[in-house]
Design a protein around this motif. Structure first.
Motif, short mmCIF file in Angstrom:
data_model
loop_
_atom_site.label_atom_id
_atom_site.label_comp_id
_atom_site.label_asym_id
_atom_site.label_seq_id
_atom_site.Cartn_x
_atom_site.Cartn_y
_atom_site.Cartn_z
N UNK A 35 0.85 -1.18 0.00
CA UNK A 35 0.00 0.00 0.00
C UNK A 35 0.89 1.24 0.00
N UNK A 36 0.30 2.39 -0.19
CA UNK A 36 1.13 3.59 -0.37
C UNK A 36 1.89 3.99 0.89
N UNK A 37 1.37 3.69 2.09
CA UNK A 37 2.12 4.00 3.31
C UNK A 37 3.38 3.14 3.41
N UNK B 7 10.97 3.67 0.66
CA UNK B 7 11.42 4.44 -0.51
C UNK B 7 12.93 4.32 -0.75
N UNK B 8 13.71 4.24 0.31
CA UNK B 8 15.16 4.14 0.13
C UNK B 8 15.58 2.83 -0.55
N UNK B 9 14.70 1.84 -0.59
CA UNK B 9 15.00 0.56 -1.24
C UNK B 9 14.48 0.49 -2.67
N UNK B 10 13.79 1.52 -3.12
CA UNK B 10 13.18 1.50 -4.45
C UNK B 10 14.19 1.85 -5.53
N UNK C 288 10.89 7.79 -9.95
CA UNK C 288 10.37 8.67 -11.01
C UNK C 288 8.84 8.56 -11.05
N UNK C 289 8.33 7.34 -10.99
CA UNK C 289 6.88 7.16 -10.96
C UNK C 289 6.26 7.85 -9.76
N UNK C 290 6.95 7.81 -8.62
CA UNK C 290 6.46 8.49 -7.42
C UNK C 290 6.33 9.99 -7.66
N UNK D 212 8.98 -1.28 -12.35
CA UNK D 212 9.87 -2.18 -11.62
C UNK D 212 9.11 -3.06 -10.63
N UNK D 213 9.69 -4.19 -10.34
CA UNK D 213 9.09 -5.10 -9.36
C UNK D 213 9.35 -4.63 -7.94
N UNK D 214 10.41 -3.89 -7.74
CA UNK D 214 10.76 -3.37 -6.41
C UNK D 214 11.02 -4.51 -5.43
N UNK D 215 11.81 -5.49 -5.89
CA UNK D 215 12.06 -6.69 -5.09
C UNK D 215 12.60 -6.41 -3.70
N UNK D 216 13.59 -5.51 -3.59
CA UNK D 216 14.19 -5.25 -2.27
C UNK D 216 13.15 -4.69 -1.31
N UNK D 217 12.35 -3.75 -1.78
CA UNK D 217 11.33 -3.15 -0.91
C UNK D 217 10.26 -4.18 -0.55
#
Length: 152
Positions: free
Chosen positions: A6-8, A14-17, A23-25, A87-92
Motif C-alpha cells: 500500500x502507499x504508506x 522508498x530508500x529501497x526502491x 520517477x513514478x512516485x 519495476x518489481x521493487x524486489x528489495x522493498x
C-alpha cells in the motif's frame, strides 16, 4: 505468496526502491505508484495513444483499471509514446514481507502458539524456508536487544 504494497508501506521503503520507481512516485504519487507496482511490477508497457494505442495491445485499457483518468494523463504527458518499465521493487517488497512475517510470528505467540508452531504455519504462508524465518527472528531479537537500555 504475492506481496501487495500500500502507499504508506511504499513511503516507508522508498530508500529501497529503484530509480524508475522513484520517477513514478514523482509523477503519480504514492497511491497510484503502489497500484501500478502491485498490478504491473516487472512489465514493460507502452503509453502510445491514438491509432497506435490498439497496436500496443490495449495497454490504455489496462492502465485505466489501475489509474484514474488524471493519473493516466500525467503518466502519458511525462512518457509521451515511449515504453516504460514498471519495476518489481524486489528489495522493498522483500523488506515488507520480512517485516510482516516477524509481526505475524509475534501475533501468533501472543495468541498462545509456540514460536515453532508459528514458524510451521507462517513460513509456508509467506513463501520462505524456516531457515530464513529463524534468521529474521534472530535479527529482530538482536535489534531489540540493541535498542533496550542497559540495567546498569
Amino acid at each position: 505468496m504475492k506481496i501487495t504494497v500500500n502507499h504508506e508501506e511504499l513511503a516507508r521503503t522508498e530508500d529501497l526502491l529503484p530509480e524508475s520507481a522513484k520517477v513514478l512516485l514523482l509523477i503519480l504519487g504514492y497511491p497510484a505508484t503502489a497500484r501500478l507496482i502491485d498490478r504491473f511490477g516487472g512489465v514493460t508497457l507502452s503509453a502510445k495513444s491514438g491509432a497506435a494505442q490498439e497496436r500496443s495491445g490495449g495497454v490504455h485499457s489496462l492502465l485505466r483499471e489501475v489509474l484514474s483518468d488524471e493519473e493516466l494523463k500525467k503518466l502519458i504527458a511525462y512518457l509521451g509514446a515511449a515504453q516504460f518499465y514498471i519495476p518489481r521493487c524486489d528489495a522493498a517488497l522483500r523488506q515488507l514481507r520480512n517485516t510482516r512475517f516477524v509481526a505475524a510470528v509475534a501475533e501468533r505467540q501472543e495468541a498462545g502458539l509456540s514460536i515453532r508452531q508459528a514458524m510451521a504455519v507462517l513460513c509456508p504462508q509467506f513463501g520462505i524456508s524456516d531457515r530464513i524465518g529463524w534468521q529474521l527472528i534472530s535479527k529482530r531479537l538482536n535489534q531489540d536487544k540493541q535498542t533496550q537500555p542497559g540495567l546498569f
